[in-house]
Motif scaffolding. Structure first.
Motif, PDB file in Angstrom:
ATOM      1  N   ILE A 122       0.834  -1.197   0.000  1.00 31.04           N
ATOM      2  CA  ILE A 122       0.000   0.000   0.000  1.00 31.04           C
ATOM      3  C   ILE A 122       0.874   1.254   0.000  1.00 31.04           C
ATOM      4  O   ILE A 122       0.559   2.255  -0.672  1.00 31.04           O
ATOM      5  CB  ILE A 122      -0.969  -0.003   1.200  1.00 31.04           C
ATOM      6  CG1 ILE A 122      -2.107  -0.994   0.957  1.00 31.04           C
ATOM      7  CG2 ILE A 122      -1.526   1.395   1.471  1.00 31.04           C
ATOM      8  CD1 ILE A 122      -3.064  -0.597  -0.154  1.00 31.04           C
ATOM      9  N   ALA A 123       1.990   1.219   0.727  1.00 29.71           N
ATOM     10  CA  ALA A 123       2.917   2.352   0.716  1.00 29.71           C
ATOM     11  C   ALA A 123       3.474   2.582  -0.688  1.00 29.71           C
ATOM     12  O   ALA A 123       3.593   3.730  -1.147  1.00 29.71           O
ATOM     13  CB  ALA A 123       4.048   2.122   1.719  1.00 29.71           C
ATOM     14  N   MET A 133       2.935   5.851  -3.075  1.00 27.55           N
ATOM     15  CA  MET A 133       4.081   6.540  -3.666  1.00 27.55           C
ATOM     16  C   MET A 133       3.864   6.758  -5.157  1.00 27.55           C
ATOM     17  O   MET A 133       4.050   7.872  -5.680  1.00 27.55           O
ATOM     18  CB  MET A 133       5.363   5.743  -3.425  1.00 27.55           C
ATOM     19  CG  MET A 133       6.599   6.367  -4.063  1.00 27.55           C
ATOM     20  SD  MET A 133       8.131   5.475  -3.725  1.00 27.55           S
ATOM     21  CE  MET A 133       7.897   3.994  -4.735  1.00 27.55           C
ATOM     22  N   LEU A 134       3.462   5.712  -5.858  1.00 25.85           N
ATOM     23  CA  LEU A 134       3.263   5.814  -7.298  1.00 25.85           C
ATOM     24  C   LEU A 134       2.082   6.722  -7.644  1.00 25.85           C
ATOM     25  O   LEU A 134       2.154   7.532  -8.577  1.00 25.85           O
ATOM     26  CB  LEU A 134       3.063   4.425  -7.898  1.00 25.85           C
ATOM     27  CG  LEU A 134       4.294   3.511  -7.847  1.00 25.85           C
ATOM     28  CD1 LEU A 134       3.904   2.086  -8.186  1.00 25.85           C
ATOM     29  CD2 LEU A 134       5.371   4.014  -8.791  1.00 25.85           C
ATOM     30  N   MET A 135       0.990   6.600  -6.895  1.00 26.49           N
ATOM     31  CA  MET A 135      -0.177   7.449  -7.159  1.00 26.49           C
ATOM     32  C   MET A 135       0.139   8.918  -6.943  1.00 26.49           C
ATOM     33  O   MET A 135      -0.243   9.783  -7.740  1.00 26.49           O
ATOM     34  CB  MET A 135      -1.343   7.021  -6.271  1.00 26.49           C
ATOM     35  CG  MET A 135      -1.979   5.700  -6.645  1.00 26.49           C
ATOM     36  SD  MET A 135      -3.405   5.321  -5.596  1.00 26.49           S
ATOM     37  CE  MET A 135      -4.591   6.547  -6.171  1.00 26.49           C
ATOM     38  N   ASP A 176      13.765  12.022  -2.078  1.00 28.33           N
ATOM     39  CA  ASP A 176      12.701  12.513  -2.956  1.00 28.33           C
ATOM     40  C   ASP A 176      11.332  12.065  -2.449  1.00 28.33           C
ATOM     41  O   ASP A 176      10.334  12.761  -2.637  1.00 28.33           O
ATOM     42  CB  ASP A 176      12.923  11.993  -4.378  1.00 28.33           C
ATOM     43  CG  ASP A 176      14.248  12.477  -4.953  1.00 28.33           C
ATOM     44  OD1 ASP A 176      14.387  13.688  -5.173  1.00 28.33           O
ATOM     45  OD2 ASP A 176      15.145  11.635  -5.158  1.00 28.33           O
ATOM     46  N   VAL A 177      11.298  10.894  -1.853  1.00 28.61           N
ATOM     47  CA  VAL A 177      10.083  10.367  -1.231  1.00 28.61           C
ATOM     48  C   VAL A 177      10.422   9.991   0.197  1.00 28.61           C
ATOM     49  O   VAL A 177      11.415   9.296   0.447  1.00 28.61           O
ATOM     50  CB  VAL A 177       9.555   9.125  -1.975  1.00 28.61           C
ATOM     51  CG1 VAL A 177       8.306   8.583  -1.295  1.00 28.61           C
ATOM     52  CG2 VAL A 177       9.275   9.438  -3.431  1.00 28.61           C
ATOM     53  N   VAL A 178       9.616  10.441   1.159  1.00 25.15           N
ATOM     54  CA  VAL A 178       9.797  10.107   2.572  1.00 25.15           C
ATOM     55  C   VAL A 178       8.611   9.245   2.998  1.00 25.15           C
ATOM     56  O   VAL A 178       7.460   9.683   2.906  1.00 25.15           O
ATOM     57  CB  VAL A 178       9.881  11.369   3.450  1.00 25.15           C
ATOM     58  CG1 VAL A 178       9.990  10.989   4.928  1.00 25.15           C
ATOM     59  CG2 VAL A 178      11.060  12.242   3.032  1.00 25.15           C
ATOM     60  N   ALA A 179       8.886   8.020   3.446  1.00 29.32           N
ATOM     61  CA  ALA A 179       7.828   7.088   3.843  1.00 29.32           C
ATOM     62  C   ALA A 179       7.950   6.792   5.332  1.00 29.32           C
ATOM     63  O   ALA A 179       9.024   6.421   5.813  1.00 29.32           O
ATOM     64  CB  ALA A 179       7.913   5.802   3.040  1.00 29.32           C
ATOM     65  N   LEU A 197       5.481  12.843   0.673  1.00 30.46           N
ATOM     66  CA  LEU A 197       5.387  12.206   1.988  1.00 30.46           C
ATOM     67  C   LEU A 197       4.364  11.084   1.930  1.00 30.46           C
ATOM     68  O   LEU A 197       3.239  11.278   1.459  1.00 30.46           O
ATOM     69  CB  LEU A 197       4.976  13.217   3.057  1.00 30.46           C
ATOM     70  CG  LEU A 197       4.947  12.658   4.483  1.00 30.46           C
ATOM     71  CD1 LEU A 197       6.369  12.494   5.018  1.00 30.46           C
ATOM     72  CD2 LEU A 197       4.131  13.546   5.413  1.00 30.46           C
ATOM     73  N   ILE A 198       4.744   9.909   2.438  1.00 25.26           N
ATOM     74  CA  ILE A 198       3.860   8.737   2.479  1.00 25.26           C
ATOM     75  C   ILE A 198       3.699   8.303   3.929  1.00 25.26           C
ATOM     76  O   ILE A 198       4.698   8.161   4.653  1.00 25.26           O
ATOM     77  CB  ILE A 198       4.460   7.565   1.659  1.00 25.26           C
ATOM     78  CG1 ILE A 198       4.757   7.984   0.216  1.00 25.26           C
ATOM     79  CG2 ILE A 198       3.535   6.352   1.712  1.00 25.26           C
ATOM     80  CD1 ILE A 198       3.559   8.452  -0.560  1.00 25.26           C
ATOM     81  N   ASN A 199       2.454   8.071   4.354  1.00 21.30           N
ATOM     82  CA  ASN A 199       2.230   7.582   5.721  1.00 21.30           C
ATOM     83  C   ASN A 199       1.247   6.425   5.722  1.00 21.30           C
ATOM     84  O   ASN A 199       0.073   6.583   5.397  1.00 21.30           O
ATOM     85  CB  ASN A 199       1.702   8.693   6.627  1.00 21.30           C
ATOM     86  CG  ASN A 199       1.643   8.249   8.087  1.00 21.30           C
ATOM     87  OD1 ASN A 199       2.235   7.241   8.479  1.00 21.30           O
ATOM     88  ND2 ASN A 199       0.937   9.000   8.909  1.00 21.30           N
TER      89      ASN A 199
END
Length: 316
Positions: A105-106, A110-112, A199-202, A227-229
């Protein structure tokens, strides 16, 4: 036979197994136990199979008949496990079984978020798509970029592994203790350093880390940052994130969890640069059945007088 409350409707196979093992009452509602229902449950049942939203504060335990709360899920910050242990109430959880599902799901978020997929679907469904043109909905690439992981446990490492091997992403991370991995990953000294580098923070930090990602951390992110949570909603300062998205100080966010879920702020829902999912991290039948069976294994062992397989660290 032990009296057990199932605090939510779980998959059918889990309810059927529970009914073979225990004298079961089903709280057949999508809503968490409110204070009245919680107090009644603690006074009436030997065990409770609870989940996210079923809050058990320290004040709930001293007069409890209940001797075990088997949490359906890894995170259990809705249960004061230390107070439960002092009152002689066992608390268990279900680690490990949802690792890949949550990491997937993370990756989806990220892709979406990077490719503005949610925005594009809304445009199409609203009948506003007028055909392809060269500057429509231009997003950010992920292949070859840098992914920063906050909380390098099972789920964080699973996402990092998928991103590294699947998309050639460089991995940096922050963790409270030193960690190593079976793939290239660099541990950085602070959350802000990860935010500034990636570039992406999860976020994959456990519950109990309220506002770990605050205005300072968000300010360190790149203007093209995402940002991904998928961890816990309260790990992010939601108001500060909304400000950053509204002011376009970061490119986008992808969220599966919220500070006061199921309530989602109207300002957040209004943002085109926010991808919002309804807490789908573990939402596959196989995973939910595995979680349920693990919770039942904990209950079964406890009432049979055997060591429970998955006590929380607070338990003696």
């Amino acid at each position: 036979m032990a009296k057990v409350l199932l605090a939510r409707r779980f998959p059918d196979s889990i309810i059927a197994r529970a009914e073979r093992l225990f004298d079961v009452t089903l709280h057949d509602s999508p809503d968490p136990l409110d204070q009245s229902a919680r107090e009644a449950a603690l006074s009436e049942y030997d065990g409770i199979m609870a989940t996210l939203g079923d809050t058990f504060p320290a004040s709930a335990f001293p007069a409890a008949r209940t001797k075990i709360i088997a949490n359906f899920g890894v995170g259990y910050n809705h249960i004061d496990a230390a107070a439960a242990a002092q009152a002689g109430v066992m608390v268990t959880n279900t680690p490990g079984v949802l690792t890949d599902a949550t990491a997937d799901i993370a990756m989806t978020l990220m892709l979406m978020a990077a490719r503005r997929a949610g925005e594009g679907e809304r445009m199409l469904r609203a009948g506003n798509w007028q055909g392809w043109h060269p500057t429509q909905l231009m997003g950010e690439d992920v292949t070859g970029r840098t992914l920063g992981i906050i909380g390098f446990g099972r789920i964080g490492q699973a996402m990092a592994r998928k991103a590294h091997y699947g998309f050639g992403m460089r991995i940096v991370f922050h963790n409270r203790s030193p960690k190593t991995a079976d793939f290239p990953a660099e541990q950085l000294g602070s959350i802000e350093e990860v935010c500034a580098t990636a570039d992406v923070v999860a976020i994959h930090a456990p519950g109990g880390n309220r506002h770990l990602i605050d205005a300072k951390a968000l300010a360190a992110m790149k203007p093209t940052g995402i940002l991904i949570n998928t961890a816990r909603g309260d790990v992010v300062d939601e108001a500060a994130l909304i400000d950053a998205l509204e002011q376009r100080r970061i490119f986008a966010a992808g969220l599966d969890v919220y500070d006061q879920e199921p309530h989602v702020p109207a300002r957040l829902m209004a943002l085109e640069n926010a991808v919002l999912l309804p807490h789908l991290g573990s939402a596959s039948l196989l995973v939910r059945e595995a979680m349920g069976n693990m919770a039942l294994d904990n209950l079964d062992a406890f009432f049979a007088g055997r060591p429970v397989p998955n006590p929380t660290p607070e338990m003696p």
